[in-house]
Structures are given as C-alpha cells and as structure tokens.
Write a protein that holds these residues in place. Structure first.
Motif: not given
Length: 193
Positions: A137-157
C-alpha cells in the motif's frame, strides 16, 4: 426460426454467447468508465469471453423486474375469457407476444447493461473492501479503506476515497476481499502488456 435453431444449434449457441459477451463488455466498459479507465486497455482474450459473467447478477435482476411487469400486465390489464384460468391466460398472452418479448429482450439487454454499469461505477462504497499488506500500500501510495472496483485476468482496479489505481495482479501478492471473505493469490502467468 424454430427450424433454424433445431437445424443449427452450434451456430445459435455461438451467436448467443457472442451477444452475451458484447452485453458484458458494455457493462464492464460503463462500470470502469466511472473509475476513469477503459477496460479495453487492460483486457486479455479470456476477459472478453467471460465479461458477461460480471454483469449477470445485475442483468438477471433487471430481467426479473421486466417479467414482474409482464405478469402484472397479464393480471391487471389483459381481458380474460369466461372460465379461463390464470395459467391459461399467461400461456396465451406469452404465446401471442413471444416474438415481441424476445425482440424487446434482445434490444433491452445492452441498455440494461449500460445502466447497471453506469450505476455500479458511480459509487466506490458499493464495491468490496480489499486488504493488502502495508508495504505494498505504501509502495503504491494508496490509502485506506481500499475498494475493489473490478478485475481482469492481469489487473485489479482499486480505489480509495481520493485516488484510483490500476495494479498488476502479480505486483500485489495475496489480497483479502472482505465481501467474499477469501484470499486470492496472484496468477503469475496471467500478465497482459
């Protein structure tokens, strides 16, 4: 048309699957449009073939509402013959209007997919909570709470209150999705460039 279906079931199944895949892509496009990305930039072939599965719960709900309205129409608005039972009236109305119902269904499914994707993509809190390890989470610089929008075979949104992030699955490691209460392992072979 019935004769064609019986004579060429493989062609009909392929066309139905292709149509459902297009409906699923419409749903996923409008869902991720609210996220700010195009699903076509992050999808692999298998994502196109299984796109309708993501839209299925919403489409089934909308189709259920459509059929409730149809049944209401049969009950309240259709005249019935003396001595005719409700089952006979439903059967007669559905037989008389089956071509119209099929045409309306085929034309309305893409519109339903567009509306469901647009509605689902507007609010991040309508999505599942995701837990990732602190260092990622720190490496990607994203906060919390974190929500999963969608996924594909290789990626998560993923999204938090202020930002949206598209992350490769193999970068994340193990992810715990609280909506399903399970841990998903990344698939190293499924990387799409």
């Amino acid at each position: 048309m019935r004769k064609y279906v019986y004579d060429h079931p493989g062609v009909v199944i392929t066309l139905v699957y292709f149509y459902l895949s297009i409906v699923g892509l419409i749903y996923q496009y409008f869902h991720l449009k609210g996220f700010g990305v195009s699903v076509f930039d992050f999808s692999a072939t298998q994502d196109y073939l299984t796109a309708f599965l993501k839209a299925l719960p919403f489409l089934l709900g909308l189709l259920f509402i459509h059929f409730l309205i149809l049944i209401k129409d049969v009950i309240l608005n259709q005249k019935h013959a003396p001595g005719e039972t409700f089952r006979e009236r439903c059967h007669a109305v559905l037989l008389a209007s089956r071509n119209l119902e099929l045409a309306l269904l085929l034309l309305s499914l893409p519109v339903f997919a567009w509306l469901a994707g647009d509605i689902q993509g507007d609010n991040i809190k309508g999505h599942d909570l995701v837990e990732i390890d602190e260092s990622t989470a720190k490496e990607l610089a994203i906060g919390r709470p974190l929500y999963l929008f969608d996924t594909t075979q290789g990626y998560m949104f993923l999204a938090d209150e202020s930002s949206r992030v598209v992350v490769r699955r193999d970068v994340l490691g193990a992810v715990k999705v609280s909506g399903f209460n399970k841990t998903t392992q990344p698939n190293a072979e499924a990387s799409v460039d």
